[in-house]
Motif scaffolding. Structure first.
Motif, PDB file in Angstrom:
ATOM      1  N   VAL A  36       0.835  -1.204   0.000  1.00  0.00           N
ATOM      2  CA  VAL A  36       0.000   0.000   0.000  1.00  0.00           C
ATOM      3  C   VAL A  36       0.867   1.250   0.000  1.00  0.00           C
ATOM      4  N   SER A  37       1.946   1.218   0.786  1.00  0.00           N
ATOM      5  CA  SER A  37       2.798   2.402   0.953  1.00  0.00           C
ATOM      6  C   SER A  37       3.555   2.766  -0.313  1.00  0.00           C
ATOM      7  N   GLU A  38       3.614   1.868  -1.269  1.00  0.00           N
ATOM      8  CA  GLU A  38       4.270   2.136  -2.553  1.00  0.00           C
ATOM      9  C   GLU A  38       3.314   2.760  -3.570  1.00  0.00           C
ATOM     10  N   GLN A  39       2.023   2.759  -3.286  1.00  0.00           N
ATOM     11  CA  GLN A  39       1.047   3.223  -4.257  1.00  0.00           C
ATOM     12  C   GLN A  39       0.921   4.744  -4.254  1.00  0.00           C
ATOM     13  N   HIS A  40       0.426   5.277  -5.366  1.00  0.00           N
ATOM     14  CA  HIS A  40       0.346   6.733  -5.526  1.00  0.00           C
ATOM     15  C   HIS A  40      -0.625   7.359  -4.541  1.00  0.00           C
ATOM     16  N   ASP A  41      -1.615   6.576  -4.108  1.00  0.00           N
ATOM     17  CA  ASP A  41      -2.598   7.106  -3.162  1.00  0.00           C
ATOM     18  C   ASP A  41      -2.373   6.569  -1.748  1.00  0.00           C
ATOM     19  N   ALA A  42      -1.120   6.259  -1.441  1.00  0.00           N
ATOM     20  CA  ALA A  42      -0.800   5.661  -0.142  1.00  0.00           C
ATOM     21  C   ALA A  42      -1.231   6.545   1.024  1.00  0.00           C
ATOM     22  N   LEU A  43      -1.030   7.852   0.888  1.00  0.00           N
ATOM     23  CA  LEU A  43      -1.360   8.748   1.999  1.00  0.00           C
ATOM     24  C   LEU A  43      -2.843   8.684   2.344  1.00  0.00           C
ATOM     25  N   SER A  44      -3.688   8.715   1.310  1.00  0.00           N
ATOM     26  CA  SER A  44      -5.124   8.661   1.576  1.00  0.00           C
ATOM     27  C   SER A  44      -5.544   7.295   2.101  1.00  0.00           C
ATOM     28  N   VAL A  75      -3.292   9.671   6.295  1.00  0.00           N
ATOM     29  CA  VAL A  75      -2.337  10.655   6.807  1.00  0.00           C
ATOM     30  C   VAL A  75      -2.152  11.772   5.772  1.00  0.00           C
ATOM     31  N   GLY A  76      -1.574  12.882   6.229  1.00  0.00           N
ATOM     32  CA  GLY A  76      -1.347  14.024   5.360  1.00  0.00           C
ATOM     33  C   GLY A  76       0.006  13.990   4.678  1.00  0.00           C
ATOM     34  N   ALA A  77       0.213  14.961   3.792  1.00  0.00           N
ATOM     35  CA  ALA A  77       1.434  14.999   2.983  1.00  0.00           C
ATOM     36  C   ALA A  77       2.687  15.173   3.822  1.00  0.00           C
ATOM     37  N   THR A  78       2.575  15.801   4.981  1.00  0.00           N
ATOM     38  CA  THR A  78       3.760  16.009   5.821  1.00  0.00           C
ATOM     39  C   THR A  78       4.322  14.699   6.360  1.00  0.00           C
ATOM     40  N   LEU A  79       3.550  13.627   6.267  1.00  0.00           N
ATOM     41  CA  LEU A  79       3.998  12.333   6.782  1.00  0.00           C
ATOM     42  C   LEU A  79       4.429  11.381   5.665  1.00  0.00           C
ATOM     43  N   ALA A  80       4.647  11.924   4.484  1.00  0.00           N
ATOM     44  CA  ALA A  80       5.032  11.086   3.342  1.00  0.00           C
ATOM     45  C   ALA A  80       6.312  10.302   3.618  1.00  0.00           C
ATOM     46  N   HIS A  81       7.257  10.917   4.339  1.00  0.00           N
ATOM     47  CA  HIS A  81       8.518  10.219   4.621  1.00  0.00           C
ATOM     48  C   HIS A  81       8.292   9.021   5.546  1.00  0.00           C
ATOM     49  N   GLU A  82       7.308   9.141   6.454  1.00  0.00           N
ATOM     50  CA  GLU A  82       7.016   8.018   7.341  1.00  0.00           C
ATOM     51  C   GLU A  82       6.340   6.888   6.572  1.00  0.00           C
ATOM     52  N   VAL A  83       5.476   7.250   5.644  1.00  0.00           N
ATOM     53  CA  VAL A  83       4.820   6.229   4.816  1.00  0.00           C
ATOM     54  C   VAL A  83       5.855   5.539   3.935  1.00  0.00           C
ATOM     55  N   HIS A  84       6.795   6.300   3.384  1.00  0.00           N
ATOM     56  CA  HIS A  84       7.845   5.685   2.567  1.00  0.00           C
ATOM     57  C   HIS A  84       8.674   4.700   3.388  1.00  0.00           C
ATOM     58  N   ARG A  85       8.873   4.997   4.665  1.00  0.00           N
ATOM     59  CA  ARG A  85       9.628   4.084   5.527  1.00  0.00           C
ATOM     60  C   ARG A  85       8.941   2.727   5.625  1.00  0.00           C
ATOM     61  N   ASN A  86       7.615   2.720   5.497  1.00  0.00           N
ATOM     62  CA  ASN A  86       6.877   1.451   5.548  1.00  0.00           C
ATOM     63  C   ASN A  86       7.299   0.481   4.455  1.00  0.00           C
ATOM     64  N   THR A  87       7.841   0.991   3.366  1.00  0.00           N
ATOM     65  CA  THR A  87       8.213   0.126   2.244  1.00  0.00           C
ATOM     66  C   THR A  87       9.515  -0.613   2.490  1.00  0.00           C
ATOM     67  N   ARG A  88      10.247  -0.236   3.540  1.00  0.00           N
ATOM     68  CA  ARG A  88      11.547  -0.854   3.792  1.00  0.00           C
ATOM     69  C   ARG A  88      11.714  -1.253   5.263  1.00  0.00           C
ATOM     70  N   LEU A  89      10.644  -1.658   5.877  1.00  0.00           N
ATOM     71  CA  LEU A  89      10.687  -1.982   7.302  1.00  0.00           C
ATOM     72  C   LEU A  89      11.674  -3.099   7.624  1.00  0.00           C
ATOM     73  N   VAL A  90      11.828  -4.057   6.714  1.00  0.00           N
ATOM     74  CA  VAL A  90      12.734  -5.178   7.001  1.00  0.00           C
ATOM     75  C   VAL A  90      14.195  -4.766   6.911  1.00  0.00           C
ATOM     76  N   SER A 122      -2.205   2.917  11.543  1.00  0.00           N
ATOM     77  CA  SER A 122      -3.192   2.984  12.609  1.00  0.00           C
ATOM     78  C   SER A 122      -4.083   1.745  12.579  1.00  0.00           C
ATOM     79  N   MET A 123      -4.562   1.347  13.740  1.00  0.00           N
ATOM     80  CA  MET A 123      -5.463   0.205  13.836  1.00  0.00           C
ATOM     81  C   MET A 123      -6.777   0.472  13.113  1.00  0.00           C
ATOM     82  N   SER A 124      -7.122   1.730  12.880  1.00  0.00           N
ATOM     83  CA  SER A 124      -8.383   2.064  12.215  1.00  0.00           C
ATOM     84  C   SER A 124      -8.318   1.917  10.697  1.00  0.00           C
ATOM     85  N   VAL A 125      -7.131   1.656  10.164  1.00  0.00           N
ATOM     86  CA  VAL A 125      -6.933   1.543   8.717  1.00  0.00           C
ATOM     87  C   VAL A 125      -7.403   0.176   8.219  1.00  0.00           C
ATOM     88  N   GLY A 126      -7.864   0.143   6.977  1.00  0.00           N
ATOM     89  CA  GLY A 126      -8.141  -1.108   6.300  1.00  0.00           C
ATOM     90  C   GLY A 126      -7.093  -1.342   5.221  1.00  0.00           C
TER      91      GLY A 126
END
Length: 254
Positions: free
Chosen positions: A44-52, A56-71, A129-133
């Protein structure tokens, strides 16, 4: 006694360290589910609409990108990764060695990514977040509910559970109501009560710290918990039912 906490929304990334080893986390029976969620989150974090999708908002894009390399990300003990109002008030870093050992065995963080972890478990920073699907998994609270019940119910048997979780995280695991006390925080002025948010997080963190650092035996019953909390605050204990947990209301002056 076990203290149930939600994770912080923000995380403090580790500066260095080896990556997470899922098999080394507490409750290893959750490893297959953790792997499934981590893979779905990375996709999901690699997709163009990952933030939505992650809410989360655009200011957290770097945190979402981190999700793609957690391992590959460096991991550190959960008590250093989770930060924010509640965890600052808990103040793990200023505890004595004995108090930290007690915190490591007492605190359990319910997580949308890991299911449940202990304070000493080594994890990377992430955003979920736990509220995410997530695609293929659905809402995470529903996804985790049967898995956490199977993994945690036996472990929690015989313990008083001090439930400091927010509603979305509480939905992911419902332990035995007879042994669970939900912590509520109110302000009161002229006999009128108001639910608070920021101060609720801070007070729950202070309660966790108080229960870990106070002298004497840990509370084993809701009444003993109310007595311990009453050492610092005005409190009232509301008895639960067969299906509804007890509630400890902490009343702060407005």
């Amino acid at each position: 006694m076990l203290i149930l906490l939600p994770p912080s929304e923000g995380k403090t990334p580790a500066d260095a360290g080896t990556p997470v080893d899922l098999a080394e986390l507490s409750f290893p029976e959750l490893t297959p589910a953790r792997t499934e969620v981590a893979l779905a989150l990375a996709a999901v974090s690699e997709q163009h609409d990952a933030l939505s999708q992650l809410g989360v908002g655009a200011t957290l894009a770097h945190e979402v990108h981190r999700n793609t390399r957690l391992v590959q990300e460096p991991a550190a003990p959960a008590h250093t990764i989770y930060s924010g109002v509640l965890f600052d008030a808990l103040g793990y870093g200023s505890m004595t060695a004995g108090q930290k050992k007690k915190a490591d065995s007492t605190v359990m963080v319910i997580s949308g990514l890991w299911g449940a972890v202990r304070f000493g478990d080594s994890i990377p920073a992430y955003r979920l977040s736990m509220s995410v699907g997530l695609p293929g998994l659905g809402k995470l609270a529903s996804y985790w509910k049967p898995k956490l019940a199977q993994a945690l119910n036996a472990h929690a048997e015989g313990h008083l559970l001090v439930d400091c979780r927010s509603s979305s995280y509480a939905a992911a695991w419902a332990p035995d109501a007879a042994r669970t006390v939900a912590i509520n925080v109110f302000t009161e002025r002229d006999g009128t009560r108001k639910v608070v948010s920021h101060f609720a997080k801070h007070t729950r963190g202070e309660l966790a710290r108080h229960l870990i650092t106070r002298r004497g035996n840990a509370p084993e019953t809701p009444a003993q918990l109310a007595k311990a909390a009453g050492e610092k605050w005005a409190v009232e204990l509301v008895a639960g039912t067969a299906r509804k947990a007890h509630a400890l209301n902490i009343i702060l002056p407005d």
